[in-house]
Design a protein around this motif. Structure first.
Motif, short mmCIF file in Angstrom:
data_model
loop_
_atom_site.label_atom_id
_atom_site.label_comp_id
_atom_site.label_asym_id
_atom_site.label_seq_id
_atom_site.Cartn_x
_atom_site.Cartn_y
_atom_site.Cartn_z
N UNK A 219 15.10 8.23 -7.85
CA UNK A 219 14.33 8.96 -7.29
C UNK A 219 12.58 8.63 -6.34
N UNK A 220 11.95 7.43 -7.50
CA UNK A 220 10.64 7.65 -6.56
C UNK A 220 11.14 5.63 -6.46
N UNK A 221 10.79 6.34 -5.22
CA UNK A 221 11.24 5.04 -4.47
C UNK A 221 9.88 4.94 -2.93
N UNK A 222 8.35 5.80 -3.11
CA UNK A 222 7.53 5.94 -2.80
C UNK A 222 6.28 5.54 -3.03
N UNK A 223 6.97 5.67 -4.42
CA UNK A 223 5.00 5.33 -4.91
C UNK A 223 5.36 3.53 -5.62
N UNK A 224 4.02 3.25 -5.46
CA UNK A 224 4.81 1.31 -5.27
C UNK A 224 3.49 0.71 -5.77
N UNK A 225 3.11 0.19 -6.77
CA UNK A 225 2.58 -0.64 -7.38
C UNK A 225 2.05 -2.40 -6.44
N UNK A 226 1.10 -3.07 -6.31
CA UNK A 226 0.31 -3.92 -6.00
C UNK A 226 -0.60 -4.72 -5.76
N UNK A 227 -0.88 -6.17 -5.17
CA UNK A 227 -1.44 -6.32 -5.77
C UNK A 227 -3.16 -6.24 -4.22
N UNK A 228 -3.81 -6.20 -4.81
CA UNK A 228 -5.38 -6.68 -4.19
C UNK A 228 -5.98 -7.83 -4.14
N UNK A 229 -7.07 -8.35 -2.94
CA UNK A 229 -7.59 -9.34 -3.16
C UNK A 229 -8.40 -8.72 -1.80
N UNK A 230 -9.58 -10.83 -1.74
CA UNK A 230 -10.52 -10.85 -1.16
C UNK A 230 -10.20 -11.74 -0.29
N UNK A 231 -8.36 -12.18 -0.09
CA UNK A 231 -8.13 -13.17 1.20
C UNK A 231 -6.89 -13.09 0.79
N UNK A 232 -6.27 -12.95 1.86
CA UNK A 232 -4.51 -12.78 1.61
C UNK A 232 -3.52 -13.91 0.42
N UNK A 233 -4.38 -14.99 0.62
CA UNK A 233 -4.23 -16.54 -0.47
C UNK A 233 -3.57 -15.66 -1.32
N UNK A 234 -4.86 -14.85 -2.82
CA UNK A 234 -5.26 -14.16 -3.45
C UNK A 234 -4.31 -12.99 -3.81
N UNK A 235 -4.42 -12.37 -2.59
CA UNK A 235 -3.49 -11.61 -2.61
C UNK A 235 -1.98 -12.21 -2.42
N UNK A 236 -1.15 -12.64 -1.70
CA UNK A 236 0.00 -13.47 -2.62
C UNK A 236 0.03 -13.84 -3.60
#
Length: 489
Positions: A219-236
Motif C-alpha cells: 500500500x505504501x506508494x506515496x512516500x518515497x526516499x530520494x536524493x538532494x544536492x547542490x546540482x542536478x548532476x550530484x542529485x543524479x
C-alpha cells in the motif's frame, strides 16, 4: 593529501561539488581523513546556528573510519561513488547502530538494529555516517522542529524555517555541511525544503528507490526516499546509488540505476513546458512567489524550451479530498497502534493525533473510492503529457516563514484549515507518482529563496534530471547565492 599536490584550505574541500569531491577521493588527490577533518571543522563552525545535523557521532571514531577508507583505496579497493564521503541519513530512515528518533520523544533513545535499504546502499558505496539530519516529529509538516533536537533554521535567514521534513538535509547542503544528502517525500518533504534552502530535491518515480524493509510493502506508494544536492548532476549520481530493484519491495522498478551516472547534457530545443501557476486561482500564493517562478521559467526558454500557461482540467478541491483520504490511511495506519498507549499519545504533536483520528471510522468503500478518484487524476496527468513534455509549478505557496511558528495559518486572504494545507501545491504530484525535482527559482524581495517544481511523465526520471541540468546551466543560483554569512569573518 600527497606532498606533490597543493594542500587546499578546509573551505576549499567543503566547497567542492559532490562529484568533484568523489573524483578527488578516488584519484587520491585528497585523503578521506582530510575530507572528514574539513567537514567536521566546518560543521563545528556553522551547525550550532543552523541545527541541521543532530545525533553527531564521536569525531575520533569518524576519523578512524576515514583512515579505513584510505587504507582501502591504498589497497586498490574503491567501494563506490560515496567512498569516504560524510553523510547524515535523515532521522526517519533506519541506520544500524544509530538512534532513529523520528524527532519524537517516544523514540528519542531508540537505537536501530538494521539498515534501511538506502542506508545499506550508501554504506556499501563507502559513505561514512557522521550523524542524522533533523526532521519534524514523524516527518509531519514541512517545518523541521521537534522536542528532541529543536528547530532547524534556514541558512539564508536564521529566523526562518528550513522547510521539511528533509529540512535538516536541505539546510546542511546549503550550509556546505554535507556534499550530498538523502531525503524522503510524502507531502513535499524533498521538494519544499529544497526550495526554501536554494538547493535541489528530487522525488523520483514511484518505485524508483525502494522503501524498506517495512512491515507493509504493497500500500505504501506515496512516500518515497530520494536524493538532494547542490546540482542536478550530484542529485543524479546520488540517485545512481539509491535506485534499483530490491526483492523485498515488490513494486520497486527494475531499471539499471547506472543510467543516472551518465552525462545529463541534452538538446531540449522544442520541448514543451506547461506552466500551471496557481491552478486557476485555487491555490493561494504569497505575493512574489508566482512572479519569481515565472521569471525562472525564462531559463528554460533560454535553452530552447517552449513555455505556455495551462489550466489544469481537474478540480483542485476534489484533489485535496483524495489527498486527505490517502494521507489519513497511510499515516493513521502506521501510527494508530502507538496512539492507543495514553502515555505515548501525550508525547506526540497534534498533527499525528489528527491524522490517526481521520482514519477512525473510514470505510473500505471510501478508501476504494479515493483510489478510483486518484486513478482519474492519473489519467488527466497522462493527457497533459500528450500536450506537454514537462509541467512546472511553484515548489511552495509561501517564502520561508518564521521558524517559531508551527505552520502558516493564512496565505494571502485565505485561512489554512489543516497543518499541511499551506503546501497543497505539492500534493497533486505526490498522487500522480511522477518524477518531480525542485530547482532553485531565485530570491524574493526579502532575500529569501523559493523553488520551482519540474515534473516529468511516469518513469521519466532521467529526462527530468536532464531538464533540471539545463535549467541549472542557464542560471546557477546555488553558486551565485551561497549563505556566506554563516562562515564569513
Amino acid at each position: 593529501m600527497h606532498a606533490a599536490a597543493a594542500q587546499p584550505a578546509l573551505n576549499d574541500i567543503v566547497a567542492l561539488s559532490a562529484q568533484a569531491l568523489s573524483d578527488a577521493i578516488r584519484q587520491r588527490h585528497v585523503s578521506c581523513r582530510e575530507v572528514m577533518a574539513a567537514y567536521l571543522t566546518h560543521i563545528d563552525r556553522v551547525n550550532p546556528a543552523v541545527n541541521a545535523i543532530v545525533a553527531r557521532r564521536d569525531s575520533d571514531a569518524l576519523l578512524r573510519e576515514a583512515d579505513v577508507r584510505d587504507a582501502e583505496l591504498a589497497a586498490g579497493q574503491w567501494r563506490g561513488w560515496l567512498h569516504g564521503m560524510p553523510q547524515a541519513p535523515k532521522d526517519l530512515t533506519a541506520v544500524r547502530g544509530m538512534v532513529t528518533s523520528m524527532g519524537s520523544l517516544v523514540f528519542k533513545d531508540q537505537v536501530t538494529a538494521h539498515d534501511s535499504i538506502i542506508a545499506e546502499r550508501m554504506r556499501a558505496a563507502g559513505a561514512i555516517f557522521i550523524g542524522r539530519s533533523n526532521v519534524p516529529e514523524f516527518g509531519l509538516g514541512s517545518h523541521t522542529y521537534n522536542k528532541v533536537y529543536g528547530i532547524t533554521r534556514n541558512p539564508y535567514d536564521l529566523t526562518r524555517s528550513a522547510g521539511g521534513s528533509s529540512g535538516g538535509a536541505a539546510a546542511a547542503l546549503a550550509a556546505r555541511m554535507l556534499p550530498v544528502a538523502d531525503g524522503s517525500d510524502f507531502g513535499g518533504s524533498l521538494r519544499n525544503p529544497a526550495g526554501f534552502c536554494n538547493v535541489y530535491g528530487f522525488r523520483p518515480s514511484a518505485g524508483r528507490v525502494p522503501y524498506g524493509p517495512a512491515p507493509e510493502v504493497f500500500l505504501k506508494q506515496l512516500a518515497y526516499e530520494g536524493p538532494m544536492g547542490r546540482s542536478p548532476r550530484d542529485v543524479a549520481l546520488m540517485l545512481s546509488v539509491l535506485a534499483g530493484h530490491d526483492r523485498r519491495v515488490p513494486l520497486s522498478l527494475t531499471g539499471d540505476p547506472a543510467q543516472f551516472a551518465q552525462p545529463l547534457d541534452a538538446d531540449l530545443r522544442g520541448k514543451r513546458i506547461g506552466w500551471l501557476g496557481d491552478w486557476g486561482g485555487h491555490l493561494p500564493m504569497e505575493p512574489g512567489v508566482l512572479a519569481l517562478c515565472e521569471a525562472a521559467l525564462e531559463n528554460l526558454r533560454t535553452v530552447g524550451c517552449e513555455v505556455d500557461a495551462h489550466r489544469v482540467p481537474f478540480d483542485g478541491e476534489r484533489l485535496w479530498r483524495i489527498w486527505l483520504v490517502h494521507r489519513h490511511l497511510m499515516v493513521g495506519g502506521q501510527f494508530q497502534a502507538l496512539l492507543q498507549d495514553p502515555a505515548k499519545r501525550a508525547l506526540v504533536k497534534p498533527a499525528l493525533v489528527w491524522e490517526v483520528e481521520g482514519l477512525s471510522g473510514m470505510t473500505a468503500q471510501q478508501v476504494y473510492q479515493a483510489s478510483t478518484e486518484r486513478s482519474a487524476w492519473y489519467q488527466t496527468v497522462l493527457a497533459m503529457f500528450e500536450e506537454f513534455d514537462y509541467l512546472a509549478v511553484p515548489t511552495a505557496q509561501v517564502f520561508p516563514f518564521d521558524a517559531e511558528l508551527d505552520w502558516p495559518k493564512r496565505i494571502a486572504d485565505r485561512d489554512m484549515d489543516t497543518y499541511h494545507r499551506w503546501m497543497e501545491v505539492v500534493t497533486p504530484w505526490t498522487l500522480s507518482g511522477c518524477p518531480v525535482i525542485s530547482v532553485p527559482a531565485g530570491f524574493g524581495q526579502a532575500g529569501l529563496p523559493a523553488g520551482l517544481q519540474l515534473i516529468g511523465p511516469p518513469q521519466g526520471d532521467l529526462d527530468v534530471l536532464r531538464l533540471a541540468h539545463a535549467y541549472g546551466q542557464a542560471r546557477d543560483w546555488v553558486s551565485a547565492r551561497p549563505p556566506t554569512a554563516l562562515w564569513a569573518g
